[in-house]
Design an enzyme around this catalytic site. Sequence first.
Site, PDB file in Angstrom:
ATOM      1  N   PRO A 301       0.817  -1.215   0.000  1.00  0.00           N
ATOM      2  CA  PRO A 301       0.000   0.000   0.000  1.00  0.00           C
ATOM      3  C   PRO A 301       0.850   1.263   0.000  1.00  0.00           C
ATOM      4  O   PRO A 301       1.880   1.340   0.673  1.00  0.00           O
ATOM      5  CB  PRO A 301      -0.761  -0.108   1.329  1.00  0.00           C
ATOM      6  CG  PRO A 301       0.170  -0.871   2.220  1.00  0.00           C
ATOM      7  CD  PRO A 301       0.868  -1.852   1.329  1.00  0.00           C
ATOM      8  N   GLY A 302       0.439   2.219  -0.779  1.00  0.00           N
ATOM      9  CA  GLY A 302       1.058   3.538  -0.725  1.00  0.00           C
ATOM     10  C   GLY A 302       0.004   4.527  -0.243  1.00  0.00           C
ATOM     11  O   GLY A 302      -0.017   4.972   0.900  1.00  0.00           O
ATOM     12  N   ARG A 339      -2.329  15.862  -9.146  1.00  0.00           N
ATOM     13  CA  ARG A 339      -3.371  14.831  -9.284  1.00  0.00           C
ATOM     14  C   ARG A 339      -4.680  15.335  -9.911  1.00  0.00           C
ATOM     15  O   ARG A 339      -5.240  14.655 -10.770  1.00  0.00           O
ATOM     16  CB  ARG A 339      -3.674  14.165  -7.934  1.00  0.00           C
ATOM     17  CG  ARG A 339      -2.465  13.443  -7.321  1.00  0.00           C
ATOM     18  CD  ARG A 339      -2.874  12.394  -6.316  1.00  0.00           C
ATOM     19  NE  ARG A 339      -3.592  11.319  -6.950  1.00  0.00           N
ATOM     20  CZ  ARG A 339      -4.881  11.217  -7.041  1.00  0.00           C
ATOM     21  NH1 ARG A 339      -5.665  12.114  -6.471  1.00  0.00           N
ATOM     22  NH2 ARG A 339      -5.446  10.217  -7.680  1.00  0.00           N
ATOM     23  N   CYS A 370       1.046  28.960 -15.436  1.00  0.00           N
ATOM     24  CA  CYS A 370       0.541  29.421 -16.726  1.00  0.00           C
ATOM     25  C   CYS A 370       0.139  28.262 -17.617  1.00  0.00           C
ATOM     26  O   CYS A 370       0.788  27.964 -18.628  1.00  0.00           O
ATOM     27  CB  CYS A 370       1.581  30.317 -17.394  1.00  0.00           C
ATOM     28  SG  CYS A 370       1.770  31.817 -16.446  1.00  0.00           S
ATOM     29  N   TYR A 399       1.315  10.852  -3.499  1.00  0.00           N
ATOM     30  CA  TYR A 399       1.473  11.395  -4.849  1.00  0.00           C
ATOM     31  C   TYR A 399       1.249  12.907  -4.886  1.00  0.00           C
ATOM     32  O   TYR A 399       0.724  13.446  -5.847  1.00  0.00           O
ATOM     33  CB  TYR A 399       0.545  10.658  -5.829  1.00  0.00           C
ATOM     34  CG  TYR A 399       0.696   9.165  -5.719  1.00  0.00           C
ATOM     35  CD1 TYR A 399       1.863   8.547  -6.149  1.00  0.00           C
ATOM     36  CD2 TYR A 399      -0.287   8.378  -5.117  1.00  0.00           C
ATOM     37  CE1 TYR A 399       2.044   7.173  -6.001  1.00  0.00           C
ATOM     38  CE2 TYR A 399      -0.112   7.001  -4.959  1.00  0.00           C
ATOM     39  CZ  TYR A 399       1.060   6.414  -5.405  1.00  0.00           C
ATOM     40  OH  TYR A 399       1.235   5.068  -5.258  1.00  0.00           O
TER      41      TYR A 399
HETATM   42  N1  LLP Z   1       3.027  -1.467  -5.966  1.00  0.00           N
HETATM   43  C1  LLP Z   1       3.364  -1.139  -7.231  1.00  0.00           C
HETATM   44  C2  LLP Z   1       4.142  -2.095  -8.038  1.00  0.00           C
HETATM   45  C3  LLP Z   1       2.968   0.101  -7.767  1.00  0.00           C
HETATM   46  O1  LLP Z   1       3.304   0.423  -9.005  1.00  0.00           O
HETATM   47  C4  LLP Z   1       2.202   0.995  -6.968  1.00  0.00           C
HETATM   48  C5  LLP Z   1       1.783   2.287  -7.491  1.00  0.00           C
HETATM   49  C6  LLP Z   1       1.904   0.610  -5.644  1.00  0.00           C
HETATM   50  C7  LLP Z   1       2.317  -0.634  -5.182  1.00  0.00           C
HETATM   51  C8  LLP Z   1       1.147   1.490  -4.694  1.00  0.00           C
HETATM   52  O2  LLP Z   1      -0.139   1.822  -5.131  1.00  0.00           O
HETATM   53  P1  LLP Z   1      -1.135   2.598  -4.121  1.00  0.00           P
HETATM   54  O3  LLP Z   1      -1.382   1.684  -2.946  1.00  0.00           O
HETATM   55  O4  LLP Z   1      -0.455   3.853  -3.703  1.00  0.00           O
HETATM   56  O5  LLP Z   1      -2.349   2.859  -4.935  1.00  0.00           O
HETATM   57  N2  LLP Z   1       0.382   8.880  -9.234  1.00  0.00           N
HETATM   58  C9  LLP Z   1      -0.870   8.174  -9.273  1.00  0.00           C
HETATM   59  C10 LLP Z   1      -0.760   6.788  -8.679  1.00  0.00           C
HETATM   60  C11 LLP Z   1       0.281   5.937  -9.366  1.00  0.00           C
HETATM   61  C12 LLP Z   1       0.479   4.601  -8.725  1.00  0.00           C
HETATM   62  C13 LLP Z   1       1.704   3.944  -9.271  1.00  0.00           C
HETATM   63  N3  LLP Z   1       1.994   2.665  -8.695  1.00  0.00           N
HETATM   64  C14 LLP Z   1      -1.920   8.989  -8.558  1.00  0.00           C
HETATM   65  O6  LLP Z   1      -1.614  10.064  -8.060  1.00  0.00           O
HETATM   66  O7  LLP Z   1      -3.088   8.599  -8.528  1.00  0.00           O
END
Ligand code: LLP
Length: 441
Positions: A301-302, A339, A370, A399
């Site tokens: 999880p991120g 985002r 801009c 993010y």
């Molecule tokens: N594991 C892998 C291999 C990933 O590529 C990602 C995110 C995660 C875990 C974590 O995902 P999360 O739990 O945070 O959803 N910048 C975009 C999100 C890009 C996610 C990229 N990979 C945004 O702001 O929505």
Amino acid sequence: MGESLLTPARPPFPRMGGVLHCGPLALDDLVEEHGTPLYVYDGDRALERLRTLREAFAEAAPGPPAPGPLATRSAAPGLLVAYSVKANPNLALLRLFARAGAGADIVSGGELYCALSAGFPPGRIVFAGVGKTRDEMRYGLETGIRSFHVESAQELEALAEVAAELGRPAPLAIRVNPDVDSPTHEFTRTGHAAAKFGVSPDVALLLYARAREHPLLHPVGVDVHIGSQLREGGPFLRALDTMLALAGRVGSELGIDLQYADLGGGFGIADAEAGELDVRALGREVASRLRGRALGLIIEPGRFLVGDAGVLVTRVLYLKRSGGKTFVVTDAGMTELIRPSHYGGVHEVTPVREDGHGGVEVVDVVGPVCEQGDFLARERRLPLPSPGALLCVHQAGAYGFTMASNYNSRPRPAEVLVHDGRAALVRRRERYSDLIRGELG
Ligand code: LLP
């Protein structure tokens, strides 16, 4: 596990006496000291979210994670919550997670450097990504990370070469593309066949067979990551079923006993649009599928850990009415939080201080950059703020800063971490001189 045992929900950034707070500290006091735009993180909230996930998935993989790469099987294969560093690589946050026993999911040498700097044991670090360079593989092998998540046949060969060059074993999992539809923005969907990520189960089987032939390639797991900000459990379970079927074939056809299944990240959080993924229900379903199998579980999880533990505080510069619209012009925009413009992210926006003036209007909250695509919120009902007022952009802990840029030669904002009732400036605001640092002209 009964639901009553789960950590009770606590709203992040509560309003007390009309003012938004982070823990016991008023956001406007933090701004007084550190200026705007300002990222503020609630470390206690982030740790609470880690506990929530551990509790939700405890039954799926009982016990702590095995201590390191190539570890012999423990009786209980264990759960590793590997924080996805890309969501927010601020060192102070990383340290909190490292100290709490989390692992790290990384996608670059830079993230490996940050994770090691923050104290994550290498045995708790997993390395994903379609484009790992040989230098990055060397770095991972030399530091002894838990596993490489391999995404193509050519990458597997490169890993074999680097392992041979260093004479070190390379623990790995194949990232499978389960071809599931994951309802989210097209830029954050990664589990469908046409995505650049992972390989089909059939190709994965061939890669495991290839790895078995190589003395230094050690298949230890199977991996998926199907997308981000997913609010339904179904796609995760379909991906898990694909992984489990594959792990079964890897065992029966190749005689390889994998140690873990990695379900990836992507657990969705609540925002101005919708609620969050029911991680407890997902945990129960995952547990029922893993029951009786000697497989550990990794999740990555991120956003779930840090998304709602962070806000971006911005000051209103001007109000502007034109073309039948009302624009609230703020000192933060797409350079601080990309985002809304890049992924259609719908972050809640609320006044830091409820002053009871301005009636509610439908406004666009726009930044100073801009670009017509520079906005934080569009067509949003908001008590009309006065110039100088502070607005809080919620769900900005993931993010947010990490995708901030210097576009328009704008210094990046400061970051403050509140933990145990105290605030610490954990990254100073950039200065103009930072903008030309590194230039040689
Ligand atoms: N594991 C892998 C291999 C990933 O590529 C990602 C995110 C995660 C875990 C974590 O995902 P999360 O739990 O945070 O959803 N910048 C975009 C999100 C890009 C996610 C990229 N990979 C945004 O702001 O929505």
